[in-house]
Design a protein around this motif. Sequence first.
Motif, short mmCIF file in Angstrom:
data_model
loop_
_atom_site.label_atom_id
_atom_site.label_comp_id
_atom_site.label_asym_id
_atom_site.label_seq_id
_atom_site.Cartn_x
_atom_site.Cartn_y
_atom_site.Cartn_z
N THR A 200 -97.35 -2.75 81.18
CA THR A 200 -96.24 -2.04 81.82
C THR A 200 -95.07 -2.97 82.14
O THR A 200 -93.98 -2.50 82.46
N THR A 201 -95.30 -4.28 82.04
CA THR A 201 -94.21 -5.21 82.33
C THR A 201 -93.22 -5.30 81.17
O THR A 201 -93.59 -5.16 80.00
N LYS A 202 -91.98 -5.52 81.52
CA LYS A 202 -90.93 -5.90 80.57
C LYS A 202 -90.28 -7.12 81.23
O LYS A 202 -89.26 -7.01 81.90
N HIS A 205 -85.29 -10.24 82.61
CA HIS A 205 -84.10 -9.49 82.96
C HIS A 205 -82.96 -9.78 82.00
O HIS A 205 -82.61 -10.94 81.76
N THR A 259 -86.15 -6.06 80.45
CA THR A 259 -85.69 -4.95 81.26
C THR A 259 -84.16 -5.04 81.31
O THR A 259 -83.61 -6.01 81.82
N ASP A 268 -82.52 -1.92 88.97
CA ASP A 268 -82.87 -3.34 88.95
C ASP A 268 -83.81 -3.67 90.11
O ASP A 268 -84.87 -4.28 89.94
N ASN A 270 -85.67 -1.71 91.90
CA ASN A 270 -86.96 -1.02 91.79
C ASN A 270 -87.90 -1.72 90.80
O ASN A 270 -89.10 -1.86 91.06
N THR A 271 -87.36 -2.17 89.68
CA THR A 271 -88.23 -2.82 88.69
C THR A 271 -88.56 -4.25 89.07
O THR A 271 -89.60 -4.78 88.67
N SER A 274 -91.36 -3.58 91.62
CA SER A 274 -92.58 -2.99 91.06
C SER A 274 -93.40 -3.99 90.26
O SER A 274 -94.55 -3.71 89.93
N GLN A 276 -92.34 -5.00 87.27
CA GLN A 276 -91.97 -4.86 85.86
C GLN A 276 -91.17 -6.07 85.40
O GLN A 276 -91.38 -6.60 84.31
N GLN A 277 -90.24 -6.54 86.23
CA GLN A 277 -89.49 -7.75 85.93
C GLN A 277 -90.19 -8.95 86.58
O GLN A 277 -90.55 -8.90 87.75
#
Length: 454
Positions: A200-202, A205, A259, A268, A270-271, A274, A276-277
Amino acid sequence: MSTPPIARRGFLKGALGVGALAATGSLAACAPGGTGAAPSKLAAPSASASSVKGEITIWNRSGDLFKVFDAAIGKFRAAYPGVTVNHQAVDIDAKLANTLISGTGVPDGSFWDDAKIGGQAEHLFDLTDLIAPYRDRTAPYKLSVNTVGGKIYGVPWDLDPGLLWYREDILEDAGVDPAGLATYDDLVTAARTVKEKDPTTKPIHLDKDPFLGQLWLEMLANQQGTSLTDAQGKLRLDSAEYRRILTWIETAVKDGLVTHVPYLKPADVNTLDSGQQVFVPWAIWWSFAPQQLLKRTKGKWRAAPLPAWTPGGARSGAMGGSSFVIPAKAKNPELAWLLYEFLCFKEPGYTAVYGPNDVYPGGLSTSVPSFQPALDPAKPLFEPIEALGGQDLWKVAVEAAATIPAAAPIPWWWAQSVDYLGNNLQRLMEGKMTPDQVIAESGEKIQRNLIDRS
């Protein structure tokens, strides 16, 4: 810290934005190599500090930074009791350029952005002789962006080193040692490892704002000792250095490792929160994010030097920056020099700016001084940051700053080039252009519409 982190982005966009460059024809006429009168050279007053007398008007931007400088100017008043300082909050981006051109109502000195100084050199005092005693102890980057035709027109203030911000907990869980991120290839490899651990990660940045994206690109170019133009104004976008950066971006995009969101907007934040970033290669002023915006991950972020583009290469580049200028038509320019000398090159001047104060109880941690004697890793001007898990950001930033290469004066049309390079960089990040297409199309339009017309 009471300034919203988004303010730094707004500050930079204002600093380099087209608003203050509206008078394109006038600015083009006074660009380096223009036909204006030879700049005046300024000499320092010879009287002692206790006997110097007079009054100066100094412009700064409003906000928290104005309050910081106002307190520091109080230290100057104590050192120079005969000098009255009228410190004014001004919309510098809207007012200073036109004031310099008209020559009426000019201040004795002003805060200004490095990007503006080269294009207005003929309206500023030549400070070369005054800077000379400090030249060998000032960051080469700051000297280079303030130099036009071999003369220095700005008193170097801040240095904004690029750093690699990362989630310590996620890297530990993925078995990635941040000390091993020596090159940008290592960063891509680490991002793949993180993504394999959690699909789920990207992790990396990339910014969705064309202006900030181009400013970021210039930081990565500066790492390699280059910039959009050379000291003579010749475009050098078509180069191995820029192609290396753009190819790296293309690889990260194709591998699903990025991301792509606008700087510190809700998507930005939120990720980032979470998980993700995981990696944010950005300027030191990103430190605002964990201190003010990030809630769930506050205390989990850390800073490290940027990776190098080639083994053994520079581990940082500059992203943004400001200096102080003294208009050629100032009434008391010598006294303005004494103020800026005090703030930039003297103790307790720079400590008053960067050290703990009423506005920033832990000190100003969004840049570091450009005067190298102030950059002692063992004598931090700002304190370790709780939102970074108590990390000593001062030590990381100072060591990174020491590796920043020199550059060239920033061309007056830089902000306008965002319409070409900044926008095409976004298309690359979206997978809609190749590196060669970005270079060819952007270079052709910048040359035709900006350089040739100036």
